[in-house]
Design a protein around this motif. Structure first.
Motif, PDB file in Angstrom:
ATOM      1  N   ASP A 198       3.202   8.242  -1.607  1.00 34.45           N
ATOM      2  CA  ASP A 198       3.972   7.340  -0.744  1.00 34.45           C
ATOM      3  C   ASP A 198       5.399   7.879  -0.616  1.00 34.45           C
ATOM      4  O   ASP A 198       6.355   7.289  -1.130  1.00 34.45           O
TER       5      ASP A 198
ATOM      6  N   ALA B 119       0.281   2.737   2.514  1.00 39.12           N
ATOM      7  CA  ALA B 119      -0.451   1.850   3.423  1.00 39.12           C
ATOM      8  C   ALA B 119      -0.499   2.488   4.810  1.00 39.12           C
ATOM      9  O   ALA B 119       0.232   3.432   5.088  1.00 39.12           O
TER      10      ALA B 119
ATOM     11  N   GLY C 122      -1.071  -3.081   3.536  1.00 40.50           N
ATOM     12  CA  GLY C 122      -0.079  -2.870   2.485  1.00 40.50           C
ATOM     13  C   GLY C 122      -0.090  -3.977   1.443  1.00 40.50           C
ATOM     14  O   GLY C 122      -0.552  -5.091   1.703  1.00 40.50           O
ATOM     15  N   GLY C 123       0.409  -3.658   0.263  1.00 45.73           N
ATOM     16  CA  GLY C 123       0.648  -4.678  -0.758  1.00 45.73           C
ATOM     17  C   GLY C 123      -0.585  -5.286  -1.388  1.00 45.73           C
ATOM     18  O   GLY C 123      -0.518  -6.368  -1.951  1.00 45.73           O
ATOM     19  N   VAL C 124      -1.735  -4.601  -1.300  1.00 47.35           N
ATOM     20  CA  VAL C 124      -2.952  -5.206  -1.842  1.00 47.35           C
ATOM     21  C   VAL C 124      -3.266  -4.739  -3.268  1.00 47.35           C
ATOM     22  O   VAL C 124      -4.186  -5.258  -3.898  1.00 47.35           O
ATOM     23  N   GLY C 125      -2.492  -3.762  -3.779  1.00 48.60           N
ATOM     24  CA  GLY C 125      -2.701  -3.351  -5.169  1.00 48.60           C
ATOM     25  C   GLY C 125      -3.096  -1.905  -5.380  1.00 48.60           C
ATOM     26  O   GLY C 125      -3.608  -1.551  -6.434  1.00 48.60           O
ATOM     27  N   LYS C 126      -2.805  -1.045  -4.421  1.00 55.00           N
ATOM     28  CA  LYS C 126      -3.133   0.378  -4.585  1.00 55.00           C
ATOM     29  C   LYS C 126      -2.390   0.979  -5.765  1.00 55.00           C
ATOM     30  O   LYS C 126      -2.978   1.654  -6.617  1.00 55.00           O
ATOM     31  N   THR C 127      -1.099   0.727  -5.810  1.00 58.11           N
ATOM     32  CA  THR C 127      -0.279   1.340  -6.849  1.00 58.11           C
ATOM     33  C   THR C 127      -0.674   0.804  -8.226  1.00 58.11           C
ATOM     34  O   THR C 127      -0.822   1.574  -9.186  1.00 58.11           O
ATOM     35  N   THR C 128      -0.895  -0.500  -8.298  1.00 58.37           N
ATOM     36  CA  THR C 128      -1.308  -1.120  -9.555  1.00 58.37           C
ATOM     37  C   THR C 128      -2.644  -0.542 -10.016  1.00 58.37           C
ATOM     38  O   THR C 128      -2.829  -0.200 -11.190  1.00 58.37           O
TER      39      THR C 128
HETATM   40  N1  LIG Z   1      -5.566  -7.258  -9.464  1.00 61.51           N
HETATM   41  C1  LIG Z   1      -4.436  -7.912  -9.149  1.00 61.51           C
HETATM   42  N2  LIG Z   1      -4.342  -9.228  -9.305  1.00 61.51           N
HETATM   43  C2  LIG Z   1      -3.222  -9.903  -8.985  1.00 61.51           C
HETATM   44  N3  LIG Z   1      -2.120  -9.310  -8.512  1.00 61.51           N
HETATM   45  C3  LIG Z   1      -2.145  -7.996  -8.324  1.00 61.51           C
HETATM   46  C4  LIG Z   1      -3.295  -7.221  -8.633  1.00 61.51           C
HETATM   47  N4  LIG Z   1      -3.038  -5.929  -8.327  1.00 61.51           N
HETATM   48  C5  LIG Z   1      -1.777  -5.911  -7.861  1.00 61.51           C
HETATM   49  N5  LIG Z   1      -1.234  -7.131  -7.867  1.00 61.51           N
HETATM   50  C6  LIG Z   1       0.116  -7.478  -7.412  1.00 61.51           C
HETATM   51  O1  LIG Z   1       0.208  -7.261  -6.012  1.00 61.51           O
HETATM   52  C7  LIG Z   1       1.458  -6.749  -5.633  1.00 61.51           C
HETATM   53  C8  LIG Z   1       1.332  -5.474  -4.838  1.00 61.51           C
HETATM   54  O2  LIG Z   1       0.728  -4.486  -5.652  1.00 61.51           O
HETATM   55  P1  LIG Z   1       0.898  -2.920  -5.414  1.00 61.51           P
HETATM   56  O3  LIG Z   1       2.300  -2.543  -5.362  1.00 61.51           O
HETATM   57  O4  LIG Z   1       0.022  -2.246  -6.392  1.00 61.51           O
HETATM   58  O5  LIG Z   1       0.262  -2.806  -3.973  1.00 61.51           O
HETATM   59  P2  LIG Z   1       0.198  -1.544  -3.018  1.00 61.51           P
HETATM   60  O6  LIG Z   1      -1.093  -1.631  -2.289  1.00 61.51           O
HETATM   61  O7  LIG Z   1       0.429  -0.313  -3.800  1.00 61.51           O
HETATM   62  O8  LIG Z   1       1.399  -1.820  -2.063  1.00 61.51           O
HETATM   63  P3  LIG Z   1       2.012  -0.797  -0.950  1.00 61.51           P
HETATM   64  O9  LIG Z   1       1.089  -0.882   0.225  1.00 61.51           O
HETATM   65  O10 LIG Z   1       3.345  -1.381  -0.660  1.00 61.51           O
HETATM   66  O11 LIG Z   1       2.060   0.538  -1.569  1.00 61.51           O
HETATM   67  C9  LIG Z   1       2.246  -6.572  -6.921  1.00 61.51           C
HETATM   68  O12 LIG Z   1       3.061  -7.693  -7.085  1.00 61.51           O
HETATM   69  C10 LIG Z   1       1.151  -6.551  -7.979  1.00 61.51           C
HETATM   70  O13 LIG Z   1       1.641  -7.029  -9.222  1.00 61.51           O
END
Ligand SMILES: Nc1ncnc2c1ncn2[C@@H]1O[C@H](COP(=O)(O)OP(=O)(O)OP(=O)(O)O)[C@@H](O)[C@H]1O
Ligand SMILES: [Mg+2]
Lengths: 169, 222
Positions: free
Chosen positions: A41, A123, A13-19
């Protein structure tokens, strides 16, 4: 030509999928592709907030799948980029509200209208991951430079390959 | 001796048919629904018919629908004997959806229903539904929903989705100390949070429908 379904996943989780999903959506739409970002999600939706479309949600993915709303009613069009659309997740439900078969059927409908369907997977490797992967033509695995993220990514790649999908990117 | 029995369920009012003849049951039902004490209790109800092993003909279901309609009640499902169910499904297309029935009655009902008071914050994914007014002594966070047939008052920050007058009452209002909902609905009107920041007015604000659209004004100006 029918559209392609790309699922963005990671295991961890939280690695940047949504971004990644949101940015990929914007980049493709800027190139004139018709794009829908689908938030899979359910129960922990974020994509709407990241895309700045939270205040326009009336119907969601689960409403469409359960037949309470038409696809057309649930799709939110971005005002700044007319090619970009969002199909938001339901917040008051959980991952059991949707099955892989239903996601495949939904994506088959979306493919007729869009060049790209980007699925923001939750995630984990449980049902939410499974129904996100089911309709995918290709899978993108997001990884951060951490051992735990790399281990999870490896596990996910194995799971995707066992579904007879092309090896993830 | 009783030929029909009533039970309140989460989905609506369940009516179970006994063993008597159809005529006797209909006349008993007519009497039961006609009692002055029953009037307000049954009004507007969604009815689930439990037929047991009894076969019910299309004409009989029609008769029942007509009787229920006199009391603003709607037959929404038939359970039990397979033919009875099939006959009901065949008729279903002709029944107006409950939302369209007796909007005025529902608005009146909302004003009579006891308010629901919630002494906590309603968080993302939580939904509060109530047939009357809802008072929240706490916040309503983004991703949460409050749906009331009456007014909604939030003694705190309202940032989620709120729907007042959900059964169609356009006189319903939404008040909050801090009124910043993601979406605000009154009856069939929808207003969205503005994309840019908005100046909140002291000490509280209230939203209502005026001239066919939702407006927000400081508390106590009208
Ligand atoms: N390429 C990047 N470089 C630096 N920080 C990033 C990058 N992509 C995402 N982030 C930051 O990482 C955090 C988590 O990003 P995000 O919500 O996209 O993750 P996720 O995988 O969708 O999380 P989840 O598993 O909870 O759905 C956010 O604070 C985002 O701003
Ligand atoms: Mg995410």
């Amino acid at each position: 030509m029918p559209g392609q379904v790309l699922t963005i996943t990671s295991g961890k989780g939280g690695v940047g999928k949504t971004t990644t999903t949101a940015n990929l959506g914007v980049a493709l739409a800027r190139r004139g592709k018709r794009v829908v970002c689908l938030d899979a999600d359910i129960g922990l939706r974020n994509l709407d907030v990241v895309m700045g479309l939270e205040n326009r949600i009336v119907f969601d993915l689960v409403d469409v799948i359960e037949g309470h709303a038409k696809l057309r009613q649930a799709l939110i069009k971005d005002k700044r980029l007319p090619e970009l659309h969002l199909l938001p997740a339901a917040q008051k439900r959980d991952k059991t509200a949707v099955t892989s078969e239903q996601m495949i059927a939904l994506c088959n409908d979306l493919k007729k209208e869009f060049d790209f369907i980007l699925i923001d997977s939750p995630a984990g490797i449980e049902s939410g991951f499974k129904y996100s992967i089911a309709p995918a033509d290709r899978v993108i695995v997001v990884v951060t430079p951490e051992v735990s993220s790399v281990r999870d990514a490896d596990r996910v790649i194995g799971l995707v390959e066992s579904q007879e999908k092309p090896s993830p990117q | 001796m009783s030929f029909v029995s009533f039970k309140g369920t989460r989905e609506g009012l369940s009516i179970t048919l006994g063993d008597g003849g159809w005529r006797e049951m209909m006349s008993e039902l007519t009497n039961q629904l006609g009692r002055p004490s029953a009037q307000s209790f049954f009004r507007g109800a969604r009815v689930l018919l439990e037929t047991g092993g009894r076969a019910v003909a299309v004409t009989q279901i029609e008769e029942l629908i007509a009787l229920l309609a006199q009391h603003d009640m709607t037959l929404v499902s038939v359970m039990g004997e397979a033919h009875a169910q099939a006959n009901f499904n065949q008729l279903r297309a002709t029944i107006p959806p409950p939302e369209l029935l007796a909007e005025e009655t529902r608005a009146a009902q909302a004003r009579e229903t006891e308010p629901l008071v919630i002494r906590r914050t309603i968080r993302s994914g939580q939904v509060v539904r109530h047939a009357g007014m809802v008072i929240v002594l706490g916040d309503v966070n983004p991703g949460a929903e409050v749906i009331a047939n009456g007014d909604v008052i939030v003694w705190g920050k309202l940032r989620g989705v709120v729907h007042a007058g959900a059964a169609g009452d356009l006189r319903a209002t939404v008040g909050a100390l801090i009124l910043m909902p993601t979406q605000l609905r009154i009856g069939d009107h929808i207003a969205r949070a503005p994309d840019e920041k908005r100046v909140l007015r002291w000490p509280a604000e209230i939203a209502r429908v005026r001239d066919g659209q939702i407006i927000v004004e400081p508390w106590g100006t009208s």
